[in-house]
Design a protein around this motif. Structure first.
Motif, PDB file in Angstrom:
ATOM      1  N   LEU A 125     -64.472  49.731  33.849  1.00 34.03           N
ATOM      2  CA  LEU A 125     -65.705  48.765  33.686  1.00 34.03           C
ATOM      3  C   LEU A 125     -65.610  47.977  32.680  1.00 34.03           C
ATOM      4  CD1 LEU A 125     -68.277  48.492  35.009  1.00 34.03           C
ATOM      5  CD2 LEU A 125     -69.065  50.280  33.535  1.00 34.03           C
ATOM      6  N   LEU A 165     -57.320  53.695  36.895  1.00 32.76           N
ATOM      7  CA  LEU A 165     -57.497  54.192  38.160  1.00 32.76           C
ATOM      8  C   LEU A 165     -56.843  55.368  38.604  1.00 32.76           C
ATOM      9  CD1 LEU A 165     -59.691  53.998  40.633  1.00 32.76           C
ATOM     10  CD2 LEU A 165     -57.639  52.069  41.627  1.00 32.76           C
ATOM     11  N   LEU A 169     -79.353  50.292  38.641  1.00 36.94           N
ATOM     12  CA  LEU A 169     -78.330  51.320  38.518  1.00 36.94           C
ATOM     13  C   LEU A 169     -79.149  52.688  37.872  1.00 36.94           C
ATOM     14  CD1 LEU A 169     -75.101  49.861  37.706  1.00 36.94           C
ATOM     15  CD2 LEU A 169     -75.729  51.188  40.108  1.00 36.94           C
ATOM     16  N   PHE A 174     -79.846  55.976  39.224  1.00 43.08           N
ATOM     17  CA  PHE A 174     -79.397  57.322  38.480  1.00 43.08           C
ATOM     18  C   PHE A 174     -80.490  58.505  38.642  1.00 43.08           C
ATOM     19  CE2 PHE A 174     -78.996  59.608  34.675  1.00 43.08           C
ATOM     20  CZ  PHE A 174     -77.724  60.189  34.886  1.00 43.08           C
ATOM     21  N   LEU A 227     -81.214  59.953  41.917  1.00 44.57           N
ATOM     22  CA  LEU A 227     -80.071  60.869  42.684  1.00 44.57           C
ATOM     23  C   LEU A 227     -80.296  61.951  41.795  1.00 44.57           C
ATOM     24  CD1 LEU A 227     -77.267  58.270  42.970  1.00 44.57           C
ATOM     25  CD2 LEU A 227     -78.600  59.731  44.972  1.00 44.57           C
ATOM     26  N   ILE A 232     -72.514  62.018  41.198  1.00 48.14           N
ATOM     27  CA  ILE A 232     -73.289  60.751  40.918  1.00 48.14           C
ATOM     28  C   ILE A 232     -73.019  59.796  40.012  1.00 48.14           C
ATOM     29  CG2 ILE A 232     -75.768  60.238  40.179  1.00 48.14           C
ATOM     30  CD1 ILE A 232     -76.603  63.008  41.448  1.00 48.14           C
ATOM     31  N   VAL A 233     -72.381  60.275  38.802  1.00 48.47           N
ATOM     32  CA  VAL A 233     -71.968  59.478  37.573  1.00 48.47           C
ATOM     33  C   VAL A 233     -70.894  58.660  38.151  1.00 48.47           C
ATOM     34  CG1 VAL A 233     -70.871  59.568  35.464  1.00 48.47           C
ATOM     35  CG2 VAL A 233     -72.821  60.989  36.003  1.00 48.47           C
ATOM     36  N   LEU A 234     -69.887  59.250  38.942  1.00 48.25           N
ATOM     37  CA  LEU A 234     -68.631  58.561  39.388  1.00 48.25           C
ATOM     38  C   LEU A 234     -69.228  57.402  40.463  1.00 48.25           C
ATOM     39  CD1 LEU A 234     -66.031  61.254  39.990  1.00 48.25           C
ATOM     40  CD2 LEU A 234     -66.408  59.582  37.888  1.00 48.25           C
ATOM     41  N   LEU A 279     -71.950  55.811  40.484  1.00 42.02           N
ATOM     42  CA  LEU A 279     -72.724  54.676  39.875  1.00 42.02           C
ATOM     43  C   LEU A 279     -71.941  53.931  39.114  1.00 42.02           C
ATOM     44  CD1 LEU A 279     -76.086  56.398  38.939  1.00 42.02           C
ATOM     45  CD2 LEU A 279     -75.566  54.842  41.102  1.00 42.02           C
ATOM     46  N   ILE A 280     -70.847  54.597  38.655  1.00 39.76           N
ATOM     47  CA  ILE A 280     -69.686  53.810  37.933  1.00 39.76           C
ATOM     48  C   ILE A 280     -69.025  52.867  38.731  1.00 39.76           C
ATOM     49  CG2 ILE A 280     -67.583  54.127  36.440  1.00 39.76           C
ATOM     50  CD1 ILE A 280     -68.318  56.302  35.242  1.00 39.76           C
ATOM     51  N   ILE A 306     -70.139  51.731  41.765  1.00 36.15           N
ATOM     52  CA  ILE A 306     -70.875  50.641  41.852  1.00 36.15           C
ATOM     53  C   ILE A 306     -71.042  49.417  40.811  1.00 36.15           C
ATOM     54  CG2 ILE A 306     -73.195  49.684  42.551  1.00 36.15           C
ATOM     55  CD1 ILE A 306     -73.617  52.329  44.149  1.00 36.15           C
ATOM     56  N   ALA A 307     -71.035  49.912  39.593  1.00 37.97           N
ATOM     57  CA  ALA A 307     -71.275  48.929  38.419  1.00 37.97           C
ATOM     58  C   ALA A 307     -69.941  48.252  38.454  1.00 37.97           C
ATOM     59  CB  ALA A 307     -71.427  49.918  37.130  1.00 37.97           C
ATOM     60  N   ILE A 308     -68.686  48.858  38.614  1.00 35.08           N
ATOM     61  CA  ILE A 308     -67.480  48.098  38.573  1.00 35.08           C
ATOM     62  C   ILE A 308     -67.698  47.001  39.506  1.00 35.08           C
ATOM     63  CG2 ILE A 308     -65.222  48.149  39.072  1.00 35.08           C
ATOM     64  CD1 ILE A 308     -65.099  50.995  38.083  1.00 35.08           C
ATOM     65  N   PHE A 309     -67.976  47.348  40.864  1.00 32.35           N
ATOM     66  CA  PHE A 309     -68.095  46.619  42.034  1.00 32.35           C
ATOM     67  C   PHE A 309     -69.038  45.325  41.737  1.00 32.35           C
ATOM     68  CE2 PHE A 309     -69.398  45.352  46.294  1.00 32.35           C
ATOM     69  CZ  PHE A 309     -68.163  45.211  46.843  1.00 32.35           C
ATOM     70  N   PHE A 359     -63.542  53.791  43.902  1.00 30.27           N
ATOM     71  CA  PHE A 359     -63.736  54.681  42.899  1.00 30.27           C
ATOM     72  C   PHE A 359     -65.199  55.175  43.419  1.00 30.27           C
ATOM     73  CE2 PHE A 359     -64.962  56.305  38.947  1.00 30.27           C
ATOM     74  CZ  PHE A 359     -63.511  56.148  38.144  1.00 30.27           C
ATOM     75  N   ILE A 386     -75.354  42.669  47.072  1.00 29.30           N
ATOM     76  CA  ILE A 386     -75.210  44.109  46.553  1.00 29.30           C
ATOM     77  C   ILE A 386     -76.655  44.546  46.012  1.00 29.30           C
ATOM     78  CG2 ILE A 386     -73.995  45.674  45.264  1.00 29.30           C
ATOM     79  CD1 ILE A 386     -71.581  43.722  45.707  1.00 29.30           C
TER      80      ILE A 386
END
Lengths: 161, 100, 624
Positions: free
Chosen positions: A22, A34, A96, A100, A103, B12-14, B16-17, B19-22, B37, C606
């Motif tokens: 990120l 990755l 987000l 979060f 969820l 959940i965390v992964l 959202l990460i 999506i954040a990257i996306f 991811f 998005i």
């Protein structure tokens, strides 16, 4: 106790990899992060006893998939000034965050469940697979062919242009 | 014993990460990595529930999901490469054909 | 059993993919062959059909209590239908190899035809109403493709569109009926639906409503009042298509569906009455139109509507085995009529107007004699197939107490004999009215076209002997064979002496019809024109098909056109003229505002997706 520790370590590695991707500005490093994340995920699968899935994860994802991404990254000629500041980043962050919260709230609707760590037998898995999922399996193979042909057509140099 | 909550929480965390990257990356390939991811986070969830419920369906779906994801990466990269080669586009801001 | 389905599909697939590379010879070999194989397989399995076997292929949908399998049902009803479909389809394929020989999209034609046969087999073999609907829509699609086969011709593609849209209206009813069945019976299986209806699990009122909804679907597919308007236009397609789809197989799907659900329909008395009344009126109504038409295929199209009306009528009064019996005999003689007409059109170089034909008997003897047999069969001359089936329907209606409907049916029989022999006399007798050039080209059709004619003529002649009238023999092979699939057995009592009289009456009327046609079109060919001049109103009414197309145009199409024009004239214009920033500009402004949302930026999309998900989740969690 031991497996909890292993799990937490792997989870930290994956999350760290994600956060690195990120924040990083270097595409090649991101791809390596990755790979590390995906391999750790395979570790978690193995820990859960889903050994076959873990193997697939390494072979398909960490192997084939990432190799493709690396190739593509190398094809690119990156313009390094492309990483300008994001507009409206606060909006994304807000969304987000709300997601979060939502969820996490859902998380506590689950019952507390115990996880059995004994390995899944691959024989059982494949029996189940080929007994009930034979048609979807064939369909996926068709999908792969469509994908291959599509990519070939995409990638082909058109001489007349 | 691994706590079930922790696994779901990790997922959940992964997710959202991913999506954040996306949404934060600008080149197509990095966006693709973000999508991968997120997919992985879902796979984790599927495997987890498959183990909890002692039902193999979850793991079988992971196999499908892996396969489809591989195809998706291949096609996505092909599109990215072709956009770059033909139109010299590598950032998503440059892709303006869809504008109404 | 599944192989019956696979071969046509496979062949169709091959022709679609490799059609361009295959020579006409290979195409005209593989396409009929695949159907022939299906036919042979179904013959092979025929002996097992009486037990009623279900071949389960795949568990398709399984949601809660509702389980829908992809399964084939092989019982007396479906076996008869499959044999008919594959047999007639094979002959028509062979015929088409000759008829379509000059066409440039030869392989495309056969690909569609094979696909059609596949879907038709799915329709008749399915064991659940959902799978039947798949076949139902599939044949509709193929019908659309084949009507518009010569899509360069505007009228052809328009006719295809019309067929498709009119069928959609019917399908809506059918679909609602299916959903209602799923809701009340909790199953899509035909056996369970019928059993539930017979045992009274479905209330009679609801069964009637479901029956009417399903029947709306049947009126669309089987071209009954009020949704028959597409069938005459469908004659724009190639003639083998008219023979296969719009005469023998697809249009009879509605009859098949009603017979398949006979348990439901025999409980739903009201729906059955509606079915019978609509059927007999369609039969009469279409027959009157057929009298005045001059296009050879249009006459046959209206004749098809009329004959299907008979079948629907039979299904409505509970004479299910008679309905299927007429369906099968009709498939033979109507396919034969269409193929014969196709042979004539082929020889005439595409001319379909009967006023330009005449005395073709001299040039094409095989076509003439086979056509004559078909004509005798359809008009119910004793000894030929149509006689037995039509008389069974009429006798059943008489003895079940529907005297008024029976009299209309008998009258229609007279009209039938008249219009079909009018066609024969105009085409094959009398003066040669074609021009010299066409006359020069007249020739008998090639072997590939005449042999199917001869085979079909054979069946049209003898096909009726499987079910003799009751006064000759109390036991009919046909009825005993289909006995098993009928849930509520009819308790009709046929009084032999009366039945004999009825038969004599209808045969006499058939002969009378032939005689009138002979008198008007051979003996005194000037008379029809005089008559039509004497009663111009009725003649014009019939010639223009009761102006139904115009009425539909006026009632259903024009309101939309008028309405939108009216809004433009009386609302839009004053508003725009009266105010500076009128509604038009507001709309434009709103449009521009909305188009701002379409930024073309992936990230914005998005964000909106995320926003939607977050909103939804939050609302759900808050328990709104």
């Amino acid at each position: 106790m031991l497996e909890t520790i292993i799990f937490l370590v792997l989870a930290l590695i994956i999350t760290g990899g994600g956060i690195y991707i990120l924040l990083s500005k270097e595409p090649v490093y991101s791809v390596f992060a990755l790979v590390v994340s995906l391999l750790s995920m395979a570790g978690i699968f193995a820990l859960f006893g889903a050994t076959f899935i873990a193997a697939l994860q390494i072979i398909i994802y960490a192997g084939a998939g990432v190799v493709m991404i690396v190739m593509a990254v190398m094809f690119y000629k990156y313009e390094h000034n492309s990483l300008t500041k994001l507009k409206k980043w606060w909006l994304g962050a807000l969304l987000l965050f709300v997601l979060f919260l939502d969820l996490s709230a859902i998380l506590f609707k689950f019952e507390k469940s115990a996880l059995s760590l004994n390995p899944t037998s691959t024989v059982e898995l494949s029996k189940e697979f080929f007994k009930h999922y034979i048609y979807p399996f064939e369909l996926v193979s068709v999908l792969i062919i469509v994908g291959i042909v599509g990519v070939l057509i995409f990638a082909k140099e058109r001489k007349n242009k | 014993m691994i706590c079930g909550y922790s696994v779901i929480f990790l997922s959940i965390v992964l997710f959202l990460i991913g999506i954040a990257i996306f949404i934060s990356k600008k080149t197509f390939i990095m966006m693709l990595i973000g999508a991968e991811f997120s997919l992985n986070a879902i796979n984790l969830l599927l495997v987890f529930f498959s183990k909890v419920k002692n039902n193999l369906d979850g793991q079988i779906f992971v196999i499908f999901s892996l396969t489809v994801a591989a195809i998706e990466v291949a096609t996505g990269i092909a599109i990215a490469v072709i956009l770059y080669r033909k139109h010299k586009i590598q950032k998503r801001e440059d892709l303006k054909e869809l504008k109404g | 059993m599944i192989w019956v389905l696979i071969f046509p599909l496979l062949s169709s697939f091959l022709l679609v993919v490799f059609g361009k590379y295959l020579s006409k010879k290979i195409v005209s070999f593989t396409a009929p062959l695949s159907i022939l194989i299906s036919f042979i397989i179904s013959l092979f399995y025929f002996s097992r059909a009486s037990e009623g076997i279900i071949y389960k292929i795949y568990n398709w949908i399984s949601v809660g209590n509702l389980k829908i399998d992809i399964a084939l049902k092989w019982d007396p009803l479906s076996s008869v239908m499959v044999l008919m479909v594959t047999g007639v389809s094979f002959l028509i394929h062979v015929y088409a190899t000759g008829y379509m020989h000059e066409d440039k999209s030869f392989s495309r034609f056969f690909a569609y035809m094979n696909l059609f046969t596949f879907f038709m087999l799915v329709l008749v073999l399915s064991s659940s109403i959902i799978m039947m609907f798949v076949g139902w829509e599939g044949v509709g699609l193929c019908s659309y493709l084949l009507i518009g086969f010569w899509f360069e011709k505007e009228s052809a593609s328009k006719a295809g569109m019309k067929a498709f849209i009119v069928n959609r209206i019917g399908d809506l009813g059918f679909l609602i009926g299916i959903f209602w069945i799923l809701y009340t019976v909790k199953s899509a299986d035909f056996d369970l639906i019928n059993a539930a209806a017979v045992s009274g699990k479905i209330p009679v009122a609801i069964a009637s409503l479901i029956g009417i909804l399903l029947f709306i679907g049947a009126t669309g597919k089987s071209a009954q009042i009020p949704l028959y308007v597409w069938l005459p236009d469908a004659m724009e397609g190639p003639t083998p298509v008219s023979a296969l789809i719009h005469a023998a197989t697809m249009v009879t799907a509605g009859v098949y569906m009603i017979v398949r659900l006979n348990g439901l329909f025999s409980v739903a008395h009201f729906a059955s009455t509606v079915v019978a009344v609509v059927g007999v009126f369609t039969a009469f109504y279409a027959a009157t139109i057929a009298i005045t038409q001059n296009d050879i295929k249009k006459v046959l199209a209206y004749s098809t509507i009329s004959q299907i009306g008979y079948m629907i009528f039979a299904a409505g009064i509970g004479a299910y085995s008679a309905a299927i019996f007429h369906l099968i005999t009709h498939a033979f003689f109507k396919a034969l009529l269409f193929l014969g007409a196709g042979s004539v059109i082929h020889a005439m170089g595409g001319i379909q107007d009967m006023r330009k034909m005449g005395n073709l008997r001299k040039y094409m003897p095989v076509t003439f004699y086979t056509f004559l047999i078909a004509g005798l069969a359809i008009s119910g001359i004793p000894g030929f197939a149509g006689f037995f089936s039509k008389d069974e329907i009429l006798a059943s209606s008489y003895f079940s107490g529907h005297k008024i409907l029976w009299s209309i049916g008998v009258l229609t029989a007279l009209l039938t004999a008249f219009y079909i022999f009018r066609l024969i006399f105009m085409t094959f007798y009398g003066k040669e009215r074609m021009d010299e050039e066409t006359k020069h080209h007249l020739h008998e059709s090639p072997k590939s076209m005449t042999i199917p004619l001869i085979i079909l003529a054979f069946f049209a002649a003898i096909g009726g002997y499987v079910s003799l009238p009751k006064f000759i023999s109390e036991h009919s092979i046909w009825e005993e064979y289909l006995h098993k699939i009928i849930y509520v057995k009819s308790e009709l009592h046929f009084i032999h002496s009366i039945e004999l009289n009825l038969t004599l009456l209808s045969s006499a009327l058939a002969f009378l019809g032939v005689l009138i046609a002979w008198y008007l079109y051979v003996k005194k060919p000037n008379l029809p024109i005089i008559i039509s001049n004497k009663i111009p109103f009725i003649y014009k009414l019939l010639l223009n098909k009761y102006y139904v197309d115009e009425i539909y145009e006026f009632v259903f199409v024009n309101p939309f056109v008028f309405g939108s024009e009216g809004i433009y004239e009386w609302f839009d214009k004053p508003v725009i003229d009266g105010t500076v920033n009128g509604s038009g500009k507001t709309t434009l402004f709103l449009g521009k505002l909305l188009s701002k949302l379409q930024t073309g930026q992936i990230r914005d999309y998005i964000y909106s997706i995320l926003f939607g998900v977050a909103l939804l989740l939050t609302l759900l969690l808050m328990g709104v």
